[in-house]
Enzyme design. Structure first.
Site, PDB file in Angstrom:
ATOM      1  N   ASP A  63      -0.745   0.942   1.194  1.00  0.00           N
ATOM      2  CA  ASP A  63      -1.645   0.097   0.400  1.00  0.00           C
ATOM      3  C   ASP A  63      -2.475  -0.874   1.228  1.00  0.00           C
ATOM      4  O   ASP A  63      -2.874  -1.930   0.757  1.00  0.00           O
ATOM      5  CB  ASP A  63      -0.802  -0.689  -0.612  1.00  0.00           C
ATOM      6  N   GLU A  94       3.656   7.561  -0.182  1.00  0.00           N
ATOM      7  CA  GLU A  94       4.200   6.334  -0.808  1.00  0.00           C
ATOM      8  C   GLU A  94       3.348   5.930  -2.016  1.00  0.00           C
ATOM      9  O   GLU A  94       2.892   4.790  -2.147  1.00  0.00           O
ATOM     10  CB  GLU A  94       4.291   5.179   0.197  1.00  0.00           C
ATOM     11  N   ARG A 147      -0.169 -12.299   2.594  1.00  0.00           N
ATOM     12  CA  ARG A 147      -1.339 -13.150   2.402  1.00  0.00           C
ATOM     13  C   ARG A 147      -1.158 -14.153   1.268  1.00  0.00           C
ATOM     14  O   ARG A 147      -1.593 -15.299   1.378  1.00  0.00           O
ATOM     15  CB  ARG A 147      -2.548 -12.278   2.041  1.00  0.00           C
ATOM     16  N   GLU A 174      -2.649  -5.766  -1.798  1.00  0.00           N
ATOM     17  CA  GLU A 174      -2.035  -4.428  -1.777  1.00  0.00           C
ATOM     18  C   GLU A 174      -1.852  -3.804  -3.157  1.00  0.00           C
ATOM     19  O   GLU A 174      -1.969  -2.584  -3.308  1.00  0.00           O
ATOM     20  CB  GLU A 174      -0.685  -4.478  -1.042  1.00  0.00           C
ATOM     21  N   HIS A 184       4.841 -12.554  13.135  1.00  0.00           N
ATOM     22  CA  HIS A 184       3.676 -11.681  12.944  1.00  0.00           C
ATOM     23  C   HIS A 184       2.470 -12.281  13.658  1.00  0.00           C
ATOM     24  O   HIS A 184       2.336 -13.504  13.758  1.00  0.00           O
ATOM     25  CB  HIS A 184       3.418 -11.569  11.437  1.00  0.00           C
ATOM     26  N   HIS A 224       4.820 -12.270   6.336  1.00  0.00           N
ATOM     27  CA  HIS A 224       3.391 -12.163   6.656  1.00  0.00           C
ATOM     28  C   HIS A 224       2.476 -12.031   5.448  1.00  0.00           C
ATOM     29  O   HIS A 224       1.259 -11.885   5.609  1.00  0.00           O
ATOM     30  CB  HIS A 224       3.154 -10.958   7.572  1.00  0.00           C
TER      31      HIS A 224
HETATM   32  C1  UD1 Z   1      -1.893  -5.972   7.137  1.00  0.00           C
HETATM   33  C2  UD1 Z   1      -2.008  -5.327   5.745  1.00  0.00           C
HETATM   34  C3  UD1 Z   1      -0.709  -5.505   4.950  1.00  0.00           C
HETATM   35  C4  UD1 Z   1       0.477  -5.032   5.755  1.00  0.00           C
HETATM   36  C5  UD1 Z   1       0.488  -5.724   7.111  1.00  0.00           C
HETATM   37  C6  UD1 Z   1       1.610  -5.199   7.960  1.00  0.00           C
HETATM   38  C7  UD1 Z   1      -4.172  -5.343   4.601  1.00  0.00           C
HETATM   39  C8  UD1 Z   1      -5.107  -6.105   3.749  1.00  0.00           C
HETATM   40  N1  UD1 Z   1      -3.063  -5.978   4.978  1.00  0.00           N
HETATM   41  O1  UD1 Z   1      -1.789  -7.378   6.958  1.00  0.00           O
HETATM   42  O2  UD1 Z   1      -0.794  -4.763   3.742  1.00  0.00           O
HETATM   43  O3  UD1 Z   1       1.653  -5.348   5.037  1.00  0.00           O
HETATM   44  O4  UD1 Z   1      -0.755  -5.469   7.788  1.00  0.00           O
HETATM   45  O5  UD1 Z   1       1.898  -6.045   9.013  1.00  0.00           O
HETATM   46  O6  UD1 Z   1      -4.429  -4.212   4.928  1.00  0.00           O
HETATM   47  N2  UD1 Z   1      -3.160  -9.297  14.491  1.00  0.00           N
HETATM   48  C9  UD1 Z   1      -3.140  -9.184  15.863  1.00  0.00           C
HETATM   49  N3  UD1 Z   1      -2.557  -8.058  16.417  1.00  0.00           N
HETATM   50  C10 UD1 Z   1      -1.993  -7.088  15.666  1.00  0.00           C
HETATM   51  C11 UD1 Z   1      -2.006  -7.222  14.271  1.00  0.00           C
HETATM   52  C12 UD1 Z   1      -2.611  -8.315  13.698  1.00  0.00           C
HETATM   53  O7  UD1 Z   1      -3.612 -10.044  16.575  1.00  0.00           O
HETATM   54  O8  UD1 Z   1      -1.482  -6.112  16.230  1.00  0.00           O
HETATM   55  C13 UD1 Z   1      -3.813 -10.478  13.882  1.00  0.00           C
HETATM   56  C14 UD1 Z   1      -5.344 -10.454  14.053  1.00  0.00           C
HETATM   57  O9  UD1 Z   1      -5.803 -11.766  14.233  1.00  0.00           O
HETATM   58  C15 UD1 Z   1      -5.811  -9.899  12.712  1.00  0.00           C
HETATM   59  C16 UD1 Z   1      -4.803 -10.553  11.779  1.00  0.00           C
HETATM   60  O10 UD1 Z   1      -3.554 -10.511  12.489  1.00  0.00           O
HETATM   61  O11 UD1 Z   1      -7.146 -10.232  12.411  1.00  0.00           O
HETATM   62  C17 UD1 Z   1      -4.672  -9.951  10.430  1.00  0.00           C
HETATM   63  O12 UD1 Z   1      -4.491  -8.549  10.504  1.00  0.00           O
HETATM   64  P1  UD1 Z   1      -4.763  -7.687   9.146  1.00  0.00           P
HETATM   65  O13 UD1 Z   1      -4.435  -6.266   9.406  1.00  0.00           O
HETATM   66  O14 UD1 Z   1      -6.094  -7.990   8.579  1.00  0.00           O
HETATM   67  O15 UD1 Z   1      -3.750  -8.312   8.110  1.00  0.00           O
HETATM   68  P2  UD1 Z   1      -2.173  -8.382   8.130  1.00  0.00           P
HETATM   69  O16 UD1 Z   1      -1.824  -9.737   7.634  1.00  0.00           O
HETATM   70  O17 UD1 Z   1      -1.665  -7.947   9.418  1.00  0.00           O
HETATM   71  N1  UDP Z   2       9.051  -4.199  12.299  1.00  0.00           N
HETATM   72  C1  UDP Z   2       9.005  -3.986  13.677  1.00  0.00           C
HETATM   73  N2  UDP Z   2       9.023  -5.078  14.516  1.00  0.00           N
HETATM   74  C2  UDP Z   2       9.074  -6.344  14.030  1.00  0.00           C
HETATM   75  C3  UDP Z   2       9.098  -6.544  12.629  1.00  0.00           C
HETATM   76  C4  UDP Z   2       9.077  -5.446  11.790  1.00  0.00           C
HETATM   77  O1  UDP Z   2       8.969  -2.858  14.152  1.00  0.00           O
HETATM   78  O2  UDP Z   2       9.091  -7.289  14.826  1.00  0.00           O
HETATM   79  C5  UDP Z   2       9.012  -3.016  11.402  1.00  0.00           C
HETATM   80  C6  UDP Z   2      10.019  -2.981  10.284  1.00  0.00           C
HETATM   81  O3  UDP Z   2      11.223  -2.361  10.679  1.00  0.00           O
HETATM   82  C7  UDP Z   2       9.303  -2.173   9.198  1.00  0.00           C
HETATM   83  C8  UDP Z   2       7.851  -2.507   9.419  1.00  0.00           C
HETATM   84  O4  UDP Z   2       7.752  -3.053  10.746  1.00  0.00           O
HETATM   85  O5  UDP Z   2       9.448  -0.782   9.389  1.00  0.00           O
HETATM   86  C9  UDP Z   2       7.381  -3.500   8.415  1.00  0.00           C
HETATM   87  O6  UDP Z   2       6.105  -3.938   8.757  1.00  0.00           O
HETATM   88  P1  UDP Z   2       5.448  -5.216   8.130  1.00  0.00           P
HETATM   89  O7  UDP Z   2       6.494  -6.156   7.650  1.00  0.00           O
HETATM   90  O8  UDP Z   2       4.468  -5.696   9.141  1.00  0.00           O
HETATM   91  O9  UDP Z   2       4.606  -4.631   6.917  1.00  0.00           O
HETATM   92  P2  UDP Z   2       4.974  -4.241   5.410  1.00  0.00           P
HETATM   93  O10 UDP Z   2       6.118  -3.315   5.407  1.00  0.00           O
HETATM   94  O11 UDP Z   2       5.230  -5.518   4.668  1.00  0.00           O
HETATM   95  O12 UDP Z   2       3.709  -3.603   4.922  1.00  0.00           O
END
Ligand code: UD1
Ligand code: UDP
Length: 365
Positions: A96, A118, A207, A132, A238, A205
């Site tokens: 999602d 999923e 939003r 999501e 995160h 993490h």
């Molecule tokens: C995203 C997804 C969320 C998912 C989550 C998993 C959307 C809207 N959100 O949220 O559904 O649960 O990922 O973790 O698709 N960043 C880094 N390095 C990384 C990853 C993120 O620096 O490897 C930072 C960056 O500043 C980036 C910010 O996190 O701009 C947000 O990343 P984004 O993918 O937009 O949203 P998440 O909160 O990570």
């Molecule tokens: N995870 C990981 N390293 C971490 C934290 C989480 O590999 O430091 C894994 C966790 O086991 C799960 C997935 O990341 O499989 C969950 O990701 P996240 O919480 O970012 O996203 P969500 O599942 O909420 O979309």
């Protein structure tokens, strides 16, 4: 038959890795192409290298503190070009995220069949999780093949009027990834693991929790550590800057709170396995922890994964500080409560979800 798998974030990569591996096993019938948007960078790359997946296309979209609208627009433009160029028979998306929703929309515009891994998770609360809940409902409207992880998800799709012959009960591929990973050896080099204290593992993490709820959650962690000298709290933070604002304000230099960078999946799985309690607002961890028999306190007001709550391994505790402290201390101090919640149950599949998904795809070829 050409299958284009598109994903962009850590959880999508974890949950698509078993599918990509399974597609590769059928290379005489299936040409598998992997495209990542790079919605995440470091957290995605950790998973790609662990599962040895090298995407043929990487749009490398991530920018620091990206907004939903900007990411959406860039993903739409980039993915449309990829889809026109690759001309897949089916596009697979997972979950999602923005990547999954935009890949589905871009595919639909090119009249390509979408397979949604999923499918059917719902809270029916438009703003929780945000965005999501709406992303996945939009994907359902666009998808041809719905790979639903549980009966609850199947029923949700049927109740919404989706056709039964396009819905496939497969289990969740997260269990495939988990079972593969937990088997692998892994050295955890944390000194405190030998202390005899109880380990509380934390991730957060979402939003909709940015701002006050995050500050409440962090304050709760600080209180738990201060009031219970028999616990260590490990929190892989995160990389989203909105998460770090709250964490940096409240948690540094708290005794027995270990703030670490996002952990490589294999290490994280092994740490989950060593933990006593897990506190999280994550989706995937609500599926993994029950399979490992770890009580999960879910710091959210609603969940699209009610199965673990029904089985008693997960409990919704919201984001209010005192409730999180009380619920955690109940588990720390009441052995009966702890035992009730620590039964290993696995309502999310048997580890063969990827195989079932690819069987459906092969039957369409
Ligand atoms: C995203 C997804 C969320 C998912 C989550 C998993 C959307 C809207 N959100 O949220 O559904 O649960 O990922 O973790 O698709 N960043 C880094 N390095 C990384 C990853 C993120 O620096 O490897 C930072 C960056 O500043 C980036 C910010 O996190 O701009 C947000 O990343 P984004 O993918 O937009 O949203 P998440 O909160 O990570
Ligand atoms: N995870 C990981 N390293 C971490 C934290 C989480 O590999 O430091 C894994 C966790 O086991 C799960 C997935 O990341 O499989 C969950 O990701 P996240 O919480 O970012 O996203 P969500 O599942 O909420 O979309």
């Amino acid at each position: 038959m050409r299958i284009l798998s598109i994903f962009g974030t850590r959880p999508e990569a974890i949950k698509m890795a078993p599918v990509v591996k399974e597609l590769q096993k059928h290379s005489s019938l299936i040409e598998s192409v992997v495209c990542t948007t790079g919605q995440h960078r470091q957290m995605l790359d950790q998973v790609l290298s662990l599962f040895e997946i090298e995407p043929q296309i990487d749009l490398n979209l991530m920018e620091s503190n990206q907004t939903l609208d900007y990411l959406t627009a860039r993903a739409m433009e980039g993915l449309t070009k990829v889809i026109i160029d690759i001309k897949p028979d089916i596009i697979l998306v997972q979950g999602d995220t923005t990547t999954a929703m935009i890949a589905s929309l871009a595919g639909f515009y090119q009249k390509i069949a979408i397979g949604h891994v999923e499918a059917g998770l719902r809270t029916y609360n438009k703003y929780s999780p945000f965005p999501e809940e709406i992303n996945r409902r939009l994907i359902s409207a666009l998808a041809t093949y719905n790979f639903a992880p549980t009966k609850t998800a199947v029923n949700a799709l049927l109740a919404e009027g989706f056709k039964e012959n396009n819905i496939f009960l497969t289990g969740n591929t997260v269990i495939d990834a988990l079972l593969l990973t937990v088997k692998k050896k892994c050295k955890l080099d944390f000194d405190f693991l030998g202390s005899g204290r109880k380990l509380i593992l934390v991730t957060a993490h979402r939003r909709e929790n940015f701002g006050k709820p995050f500050l409440e959650m962090c304050t709760a962690l600080k209180k738990i550590a201060e009031r219970n000298d028999d616990v260590d709290i490990v929190y892989p933070v995160h990389l989203n800057p909105n998460v770090r604002i709250a964490v940096d304000q409240i948690l540094p230099n708290t005794e027995r709170i270990h703030l670490v960078e996002p952990m490589e999946y294999r290490k994280f799985v092994h740490l989950m396995n060593r933990s006593y309690i897990i506190l999280t607002d994550s989706g995937g961890i609500q599926e993994e922890a029950p399979a490992l028999g770890k009580p999960v306190l879910v710091m959210r007001n609603d969940t699209e994964r009610p199965e673990a709550v029904e089985y008693g391994t997960a409990k919704l505790v919201g984001t209010e500080m005192q409730t999180i402290v009380n619920e955690t201390e109940t588990l720390l101090n009441d052995e009966n409560e702890y035992t009730k919640m620590s039964n290993a149950v696995n309502p999310f599949g048997n580890g063969d979800a990827a195989e079932k998904i690819v069987k459906v795809i092969l039957a369409k070829s």
